[in-house]
Design a protein around this motif. Structure first.
Motif, short mmCIF file in Angstrom:
data_model
loop_
_atom_site.label_atom_id
_atom_site.label_comp_id
_atom_site.label_asym_id
_atom_site.label_seq_id
_atom_site.Cartn_x
_atom_site.Cartn_y
_atom_site.Cartn_z
N ASP A 75 47.59 -42.74 25.18
CA ASP A 75 46.77 -42.83 23.98
C ASP A 75 45.47 -43.57 24.25
N ILE A 76 45.55 -44.68 25.02
CA ILE A 76 44.35 -45.42 25.38
C ILE A 76 43.43 -44.56 26.24
N ALA A 77 44.03 -43.83 27.19
CA ALA A 77 43.22 -42.97 28.06
C ALA A 77 42.51 -41.89 27.24
N GLU A 78 43.21 -41.31 26.28
CA GLU A 78 42.59 -40.30 25.42
C GLU A 78 41.40 -40.89 24.66
N TYR A 79 41.57 -42.11 24.19
CA TYR A 79 40.50 -42.76 23.43
C TYR A 79 39.27 -42.99 24.33
N VAL A 80 39.51 -43.49 25.53
CA VAL A 80 38.39 -43.76 26.45
C VAL A 80 37.67 -42.47 26.81
N ILE A 81 38.43 -41.42 27.12
CA ILE A 81 37.81 -40.13 27.45
C ILE A 81 37.03 -39.62 26.25
N ASN A 82 37.61 -39.76 25.06
CA ASN A 82 36.94 -39.32 23.84
C ASN A 82 35.63 -40.07 23.65
N ALA A 83 35.65 -41.38 23.90
CA ALA A 83 34.43 -42.19 23.77
C ALA A 83 33.35 -41.72 24.73
N MET A 84 33.75 -41.39 25.96
CA MET A 84 32.77 -40.92 26.94
C MET A 84 32.22 -39.55 26.58
N LEU A 85 33.10 -38.65 26.15
CA LEU A 85 32.65 -37.32 25.74
C LEU A 85 31.71 -37.41 24.55
N TYR A 86 32.06 -38.28 23.60
CA TYR A 86 31.21 -38.44 22.42
C TYR A 86 29.85 -39.00 22.80
N SER A 87 29.82 -39.91 23.77
CA SER A 87 28.55 -40.47 24.21
C SER A 87 27.67 -39.41 24.86
N ASN A 88 28.31 -38.43 25.51
CA ASN A 88 27.56 -37.34 26.11
C ASN A 88 27.08 -36.32 25.09
N LYS A 89 27.97 -35.94 24.18
CA LYS A 89 27.63 -34.97 23.13
C LYS A 89 28.35 -35.37 21.85
N ALA A 90 27.61 -36.03 20.96
CA ALA A 90 28.19 -36.45 19.68
C ALA A 90 28.17 -35.25 18.74
N LEU A 91 29.28 -34.51 18.72
CA LEU A 91 29.31 -33.23 18.02
C LEU A 91 28.95 -33.35 16.55
N ASP A 92 29.36 -34.44 15.90
CA ASP A 92 29.10 -34.55 14.47
C ASP A 92 27.62 -34.82 14.16
N SER A 93 26.82 -35.10 15.17
CA SER A 93 25.40 -35.37 14.94
C SER A 93 24.56 -34.10 14.86
N PHE A 94 25.14 -32.97 15.25
CA PHE A 94 24.34 -31.75 15.35
C PHE A 94 24.17 -31.03 14.02
#
Length: 341
Positions: A109-128
């Protein structure tokens, strides 16, 4: 002497029910008593808490030394979680009371969160949604073009079980992973993760993720001097404990563009008062309500293992989850002949 009618004391404000805990306790001790308290448990301590045989407590519950010294019947304190910084484990050892956490239960679960944070930093989907309304499309919709994750570096602070799993998960995405942990020397490799100094790791990382326990040594370990060593585009991710960071200095570093931003699942005041939370209002700082460890599977394992740790200690057995051990990895001498207590 073992008690066939033990008192289990649950201190918690998180769970909506205790069906799992009750089922396990009643399986081993059908006539056991189970009592419940919130974190404000002083009145209950006076009435019956000091007679508890086993304490099952959420990691947010403060259990200081003066409380532990009153637990004359207690054979163990089992915590619902990985942290144990709010329990005086040394006084517990003096009282021959083992303390357990639940190690490694939420690594995925922690790993998923960290990966999610990195992916979001690269492409914040909700910002588009906003840029589409501005009739921007394709390359024109991207303000800051990022490298692929496979071309970026992750620096893990604290290479315990969770830190290692986070590192291995990032490696599966092609990332180069470095780590700092006082237990290892710079230049060593652990699970193909290269060990470096704290300063070197901060300087080379695109993302810094914190996975060390909170202790006197790690409290406030990351402040402005450390943030100044990071890349101006670097993102700091914290799922460990808020007090490991100097929060005001972190926010200043983000505000002054010394680092690129932060994703925080933990802060010093949890849950925060509205006035306290206001200081985090920055578009480059994301705060989530301590949910990185949560999933159906993690909560199920947490409840089962915590309760079974309590049952084991009541029977005079010490599990691998015991945390009040000395620096040689052996139990305090106070635990000699523990089963005879």
């Amino acid at each position: 002497m073992l008690n066939n009618n033990p008192l289990f004391w649950i201190i918690d404000e998180e769970w909506s029910d205790y069906d799992i805990e009750t089922e396990i306790i009643k399986k081993y001790y059908p006539t056991a008593s189970i009592k419940y308290s919130t974190y404000d448990y002083n009145d209950d301590l006076k009435k019956w808490g000091d007679k508890a045989d086993i304490v099952l407590a959420q990691v947010y519950a403060d259990i200081p030394g003066d409380v532990i010294r009153r637990l004359k019947n207690c054979r163990g304190i089992a915590l619902f979680g990985g942290g144990y910084d709010r329990v005086d484990i040394e006084v517990a050892a003096e009282m021959r009371i083992p303390v357990t956490n639940v190690k490694n239960y939420c690594k995925e679960d922690i790993a998923e969160y960290v990966i999610n944070a990195m992916l979001y930093s690269n492409k914040a989907l909700d910002s588009f949604n906003t840029v589409i309304e501005e009739n921007l499309w394709g390359l024109g919709a991207i303000k800051n073009l990022q490298n692929r994750l496979s071309e970026q570096k992750l620096f893990v602070i604290g290479l315990g079980r969770i830190g290692k799993f986070v590192g291995k998960t990032a490696q599966a995405l092609g990332m180069k992973v470095y780590a700092y942990d006082p237990q290892y020397r710079s230049g060593e490799k652990e699970d193909n993760i290269e060990m470096v100094s704290l300063e070197e790791g901060l300087a080379i990382a695109d993302f810094v993720t914190v996975h060390c326990n909170l202790s006197e040594k790690t409290k406030s370990m990351l402040g402005m001097p450390e943030f100044l060593k990071m890349k101006s585009t670097g993102i700091l991710i914290n799922t460990a404990r808020g007090a490991i960071l100097k929060e005001n200095e972190l926010l200043e570093a983000v505000e002054r563009k010394i680092i690129g931003g932060a994703v925080l699942d933990v802060i010093e005041q949890e849950p925060p008062m509205k006035e306290y939370y206001e200081k985090f209002r920055n578009s480059d700082v994301i705060v989530t309500p301590h949910i990185s460890y949560l999933s159906v599977q993690s909560i199920d394992e947490l409840k089962h293992r915590s309760t079974k740790n309590g049952i084991a200690m009541l029977k005079g057995k010490l599990t691998d989850d015991v945390v009040n051990i000395n620096d040689r990895g052996t139990l305090y001498d106070k635990f000699e002949n523990y089963a005879k207590k």
